[in-house]
Design a protein around this motif. Structure first.
Motif, PDB file in Angstrom:
ATOM      1  N   VAL A 131      -7.754  75.078-105.551  1.00 40.86           N
ATOM      2  CA  VAL A 131      -7.037  76.081-106.400  1.00 40.86           C
ATOM      3  C   VAL A 131      -6.070  76.088-107.404  1.00 40.86           C
ATOM      4  O   VAL A 131      -5.295  77.281-107.902  1.00 40.86           O
ATOM      5  CB  VAL A 131      -5.811  76.171-105.085  1.00 40.86           C
ATOM      6  CG1 VAL A 131      -4.486  76.790-105.546  1.00 40.86           C
ATOM      7  CG2 VAL A 131      -6.483  76.784-103.834  1.00 40.86           C
ATOM      8  N   PHE A 132      -5.755  74.298-107.687  1.00 43.59           N
ATOM      9  CA  PHE A 132      -5.139  74.058-109.279  1.00 43.59           C
ATOM     10  C   PHE A 132      -6.166  74.556-110.581  1.00 43.59           C
ATOM     11  O   PHE A 132      -6.027  75.423-111.151  1.00 43.59           O
ATOM     12  CB  PHE A 132      -5.055  72.230-109.374  1.00 43.59           C
ATOM     13  CG  PHE A 132      -4.904  72.280-110.178  1.00 43.59           C
ATOM     14  CD1 PHE A 132      -3.739  72.132-111.116  1.00 43.59           C
ATOM     15  CD2 PHE A 132      -5.538  71.397-111.573  1.00 43.59           C
ATOM     16  CE1 PHE A 132      -3.269  71.829-112.471  1.00 43.59           C
ATOM     17  CE2 PHE A 132      -5.495  71.390-112.344  1.00 43.59           C
ATOM     18  CZ  PHE A 132      -4.622  71.072-112.697  1.00 43.59           C
ATOM     19  N   LEU A 133      -8.106  74.377-110.200  1.00 45.43           N
ATOM     20  CA  LEU A 133      -8.208  74.102-111.441  1.00 45.43           C
ATOM     21  C   LEU A 133      -8.915  76.216-111.549  1.00 45.43           C
ATOM     22  O   LEU A 133      -8.668  76.624-112.292  1.00 45.43           O
ATOM     23  CB  LEU A 133      -9.915  74.381-111.040  1.00 45.43           C
ATOM     24  CG  LEU A 133     -10.282  72.176-111.056  1.00 45.43           C
ATOM     25  CD1 LEU A 133     -11.198  72.057-110.616  1.00 45.43           C
ATOM     26  CD2 LEU A 133      -9.918  71.688-111.862  1.00 45.43           C
ATOM     27  N   ARG A 134      -8.901  76.584-110.049  1.00 43.92           N
ATOM     28  CA  ARG A 134      -9.459  77.808-110.490  1.00 43.92           C
ATOM     29  C   ARG A 134      -7.918  79.333-111.248  1.00 43.92           C
ATOM     30  O   ARG A 134      -8.004  80.386-111.999  1.00 43.92           O
ATOM     31  CB  ARG A 134      -9.814  78.644-109.121  1.00 43.92           C
ATOM     32  CG  ARG A 134     -10.564  78.577-108.827  1.00 43.92           C
ATOM     33  CD  ARG A 134     -11.378  79.138-108.186  1.00 43.92           C
ATOM     34  NE  ARG A 134     -12.087  80.570-108.769  1.00 43.92           N
ATOM     35  CZ  ARG A 134     -12.633  81.322-107.669  1.00 43.92           C
ATOM     36  NH1 ARG A 134     -12.268  81.874-106.337  1.00 43.92           N
ATOM     37  NH2 ARG A 134     -13.080  82.469-108.097  1.00 43.92           N
ATOM     38  N   TYR A 135      -6.883  78.334-111.321  1.00 46.77           N
ATOM     39  CA  TYR A 135      -5.527  79.403-111.818  1.00 46.77           C
ATOM     40  C   TYR A 135      -5.300  78.796-113.403  1.00 46.77           C
ATOM     41  O   TYR A 135      -5.130  79.830-114.407  1.00 46.77           O
ATOM     42  CB  TYR A 135      -4.226  78.355-111.225  1.00 46.77           C
ATOM     43  CG  TYR A 135      -3.262  78.749-111.509  1.00 46.77           C
ATOM     44  CD1 TYR A 135      -2.729  79.807-110.859  1.00 46.77           C
ATOM     45  CD2 TYR A 135      -2.632  78.284-112.471  1.00 46.77           C
ATOM     46  CE1 TYR A 135      -0.959  80.494-111.735  1.00 46.77           C
ATOM     47  CE2 TYR A 135      -0.842  78.449-112.790  1.00 46.77           C
ATOM     48  CZ  TYR A 135      -0.110  80.077-112.500  1.00 46.77           C
ATOM     49  OH  TYR A 135       0.759  80.154-113.427  1.00 46.77           O
ATOM     50  N   PHE A 136      -5.998  77.433-113.379  1.00 50.39           N
ATOM     51  CA  PHE A 136      -5.794  77.429-115.226  1.00 50.39           C
ATOM     52  C   PHE A 136      -6.636  77.711-115.422  1.00 50.39           C
ATOM     53  O   PHE A 136      -6.645  77.939-117.127  1.00 50.39           O
ATOM     54  CB  PHE A 136      -5.109  75.885-114.862  1.00 50.39           C
ATOM     55  CG  PHE A 136      -3.778  75.328-114.915  1.00 50.39           C
ATOM     56  CD1 PHE A 136      -2.568  76.129-115.775  1.00 50.39           C
ATOM     57  CD2 PHE A 136      -3.705  75.193-113.215  1.00 50.39           C
ATOM     58  CE1 PHE A 136      -1.344  75.914-115.178  1.00 50.39           C
ATOM     59  CE2 PHE A 136      -2.684  74.633-112.896  1.00 50.39           C
ATOM     60  CZ  PHE A 136      -0.871  75.488-114.326  1.00 50.39           C
ATOM     61  N   PHE A 137      -8.259  78.138-115.247  1.00 45.41           N
ATOM     62  CA  PHE A 137      -9.231  77.892-116.097  1.00 45.41           C
ATOM     63  C   PHE A 137      -9.545  78.924-115.789  1.00 45.41           C
ATOM     64  O   PHE A 137     -10.758  80.351-115.160  1.00 45.41           O
ATOM     65  CB  PHE A 137     -10.488  77.370-115.463  1.00 45.41           C
ATOM     66  CG  PHE A 137     -11.026  75.975-115.494  1.00 45.41           C
ATOM     67  CD1 PHE A 137     -12.185  75.476-116.018  1.00 45.41           C
ATOM     68  CD2 PHE A 137      -9.809  74.338-115.072  1.00 45.41           C
ATOM     69  CE1 PHE A 137     -12.586  74.099-116.785  1.00 45.41           C
ATOM     70  CE2 PHE A 137      -9.931  73.290-115.688  1.00 45.41           C
ATOM     71  CZ  PHE A 137     -10.973  73.229-116.355  1.00 45.41           C
ATOM     72  N   ASP A 138      -8.574  80.289-116.655  1.00 43.24           N
ATOM     73  CA  ASP A 138      -8.351  81.133-116.573  1.00 43.24           C
ATOM     74  C   ASP A 138      -8.526  81.603-117.876  1.00 43.24           C
ATOM     75  O   ASP A 138      -7.300  81.641-118.475  1.00 43.24           O
ATOM     76  CB  ASP A 138      -7.498  81.632-115.434  1.00 43.24           C
ATOM     77  CG  ASP A 138      -7.425  83.375-115.817  1.00 43.24           C
ATOM     78  OD1 ASP A 138      -8.046  84.161-116.515  1.00 43.24           O
ATOM     79  OD2 ASP A 138      -6.527  83.746-115.135  1.00 43.24           O
ATOM     80  N   GLU A 139      -9.796  82.206-118.837  1.00 36.97           N
ATOM     81  CA  GLU A 139      -9.131  82.698-120.137  1.00 36.97           C
ATOM     82  C   GLU A 139      -8.249  84.001-120.721  1.00 36.97           C
ATOM     83  O   GLU A 139      -7.988  84.890-121.722  1.00 36.97           O
ATOM     84  CB  GLU A 139     -10.753  83.583-120.716  1.00 36.97           C
ATOM     85  CG  GLU A 139     -11.168  84.053-120.017  1.00 36.97           C
ATOM     86  CD  GLU A 139     -12.805  84.690-121.042  1.00 36.97           C
ATOM     87  OE1 GLU A 139     -12.767  84.463-122.068  1.00 36.97           O
ATOM     88  OE2 GLU A 139     -13.300  85.181-119.934  1.00 36.97           O
ATOM     89  N   ALA A 140      -7.658  84.637-119.183  1.00 34.66           N
ATOM     90  CA  ALA A 140      -6.842  85.882-119.403  1.00 34.66           C
ATOM     91  C   ALA A 140      -5.092  85.663-119.197  1.00 34.66           C
ATOM     92  O   ALA A 140      -4.888  86.281-119.873  1.00 34.66           O
ATOM     93  CB  ALA A 140      -6.557  87.251-118.555  1.00 34.66           C
ATOM     94  N   LYS A 141      -5.529  84.437-118.808  1.00 29.66           N
ATOM     95  CA  LYS A 141      -4.437  83.468-118.838  1.00 29.66           C
ATOM     96  C   LYS A 141      -3.422  83.502-120.106  1.00 29.66           C
ATOM     97  O   LYS A 141      -3.509  82.630-121.188  1.00 29.66           O
ATOM     98  CB  LYS A 141      -4.034  81.982-118.302  1.00 29.66           C
ATOM     99  CG  LYS A 141      -2.594  81.897-117.924  1.00 29.66           C
ATOM    100  CD  LYS A 141      -3.265  80.379-116.749  1.00 29.66           C
ATOM    101  CE  LYS A 141      -2.149  79.781-116.392  1.00 29.66           C
ATOM    102  NZ  LYS A 141      -1.287  79.695-117.896  1.00 29.66           N
ATOM    103  N   THR A 142      -2.010  84.114-120.388  1.00 25.78           N
ATOM    104  CA  THR A 142      -1.408  83.943-121.779  1.00 25.78           C
ATOM    105  C   THR A 142      -0.619  83.672-121.647  1.00 25.78           C
ATOM    106  O   THR A 142       0.251  82.617-122.827  1.00 25.78           O
ATOM    107  CB  THR A 142      -1.474  85.375-122.588  1.00 25.78           C
ATOM    108  OG1 THR A 142      -0.646  85.836-121.913  1.00 25.78           O
ATOM    109  CG2 THR A 142      -2.757  86.112-122.461  1.00 25.78           C
ATOM    110  N   LEU A 143       0.144  83.224-120.046  1.00 25.03           N
ATOM    111  CA  LEU A 143       1.960  82.629-120.336  1.00 25.03           C
ATOM    112  C   LEU A 143       1.832  80.804-120.128  1.00 25.03           C
ATOM    113  O   LEU A 143       0.829  80.260-119.382  1.00 25.03           O
ATOM    114  CB  LEU A 143       2.376  83.143-119.495  1.00 25.03           C
ATOM    115  CG  LEU A 143       3.939  82.426-119.321  1.00 25.03           C
ATOM    116  CD1 LEU A 143       4.758  82.209-119.749  1.00 25.03           C
ATOM    117  CD2 LEU A 143       4.224  83.023-117.671  1.00 25.03           C
TER     118      LEU A 143
END
Length: 343
Positions: A131-143
């Motif tokens: 859950v943790f890794l998939r939230y932060f390993f997201d290239e579309a995440k900008t905030l």
């Protein structure tokens, strides 16, 4: 202060519940229950976020139906039945027998937990870590909250399935540190936790992004809307159920703490949807996921520590998540006056 009106009833119920636990089992039990309650609130925040975003796309009648009946199965079913099912499956006994042991035969229940503990911790630790890794390993995440770290993790998300490879590598290292008789069951339980997390997330994403999902819900209505929300809500609800085992193995306290914490989900969903609070408290979701990742790592490390007869105190485990949540809340409040692009 306008947010407080949404939380008055849950706060009153929690105060009453903690008072009953204190009167029956003492201060330590009340403290553990409070930690579980706060942990459940922090882990359920992402649940409330998604619910609130989807609710914005539904008609008033659909919103009322979901808020009154649609939360019953994932909120109470998953949280109340979840811990008992885990002990039952891992210990190889029926649910009735596990419940009987938990309530009336503490010595036997303790033996079942000792047998089940490595599998529960491996399953739960891998689920939460993913859950943790998939939230932060997201290239579309900008905030980003912790910018130096989160920017690198987001950039690493360009590598497909990197988070799966990291989680499995950690599981292999963990298994290598265990006695031979434990390796197979820890590996199997950990892989099951990983697969379940991937499956639940992938099924939810199959409906498209949040705007697409909301449009489909509004168009489909009825059963389709409820099924989607139940799937999404139940997958998020599993976090708190699993994480509770990192705090305590007392089933009664788990049920009480998670049950009281679950009362906040409906109120948080209403507050976030009606007050548009997410536009201001922008880092709370980050803090909740850091808490999830910390619990996952602590659960996995607990398997190794147990082999050396060591145990991290429950209050320390719970306090880590609470501190992370409070820090993210404080930073969110500090950033409220700045335009979004400056974060």
């Amino acid at each position: 202060m306008r947010y407080l009106r949404y939380l008055l009833i849950p706060l009153a119920c929690c105060a009453g519940g903690l008072a009953i636990v204190f009167g029956l089992q003492g201060l330590e039990a009340a403290w553990i229950t409070l930690v579980l309650l706060l942990l459940e609130i922090s882990l359920s925040f992402d649940n409330a976020v998604v619910n609130a975003r989807v609710l914005d796309q539904l008609s008033p009648g659909q919103q009322r139906f979901f808020l009154t009946w649609g939360l019953v199965i994932p909120v109470f079913g998953v949280r109340f039945a979840g811990p008992l099912v885990m002990v039952s499956l891992a210990g190889g006994v029926g649910m009735g027998e596990a419940l009987e042991a938990a309530l009336r035969q503490p010595a036997r229940y303790r033996a079942l937990l000792e047998l089940a503990e490595p599998r529960i911790l491996a399953f739960g630790g891998m689920f939460l870590l993913m859950v943790f890794l998939r939230y932060f390993f997201d290239e579309a995440k900008t905030l980003h909250w912790v910018r130096p770290l989160e920017r690198r993790l987001s950039a690493a998300g360009r590598i497909e399935a990197l988070e799966v490879a990291l989680a499995l590598s950690l599981l292999l290292i963990l298994a290598a540190m265990l006695p031979a008789e434990l390796r197979a069951e820890v590996m199997i339980s950990g892989v099951i936790g990983l697969v379940l997390q991937l499956l639940s997330t992938s099924l939810a994403q199959a409906f498209g992004d949040e705007e697409q999902a909301g449009a489909r819900l509004a168009a489909g209505g009825g059963l389709v809307s409820l099924l989607y929300l139940e799937l999404l809500d139940a997958s998020f609800s599993l976090d708190g159920t699993i994480g509770a085992f990192a705090i305590t193995q007392n089933l009664g306290l788990i049920l009480t703490g998670l049950g009281l914490g679950a009362l906040f989900i409906r109120s948080l969903t209403l507050m976030l949807s009606r007050e548009k609070a997410l536009d201001q408290l922008v880092y709370l979701e980050h803090g909740a996921h850091y808490a999830i990742g910390s619990l996952g790592l602590l659960m996995l490390s607990g398997i190794v520590l147990a082999q050396h007869h060591l145990h991290l105190p429950e209050w320390v485990t719970g306090l880590i998540g609470i501190v992370l949540l409070l820090l993210s809340l404080a930073d969110s409040l500090r950033q409220r006056g700045f335009p979004r692009h400056s974060r």
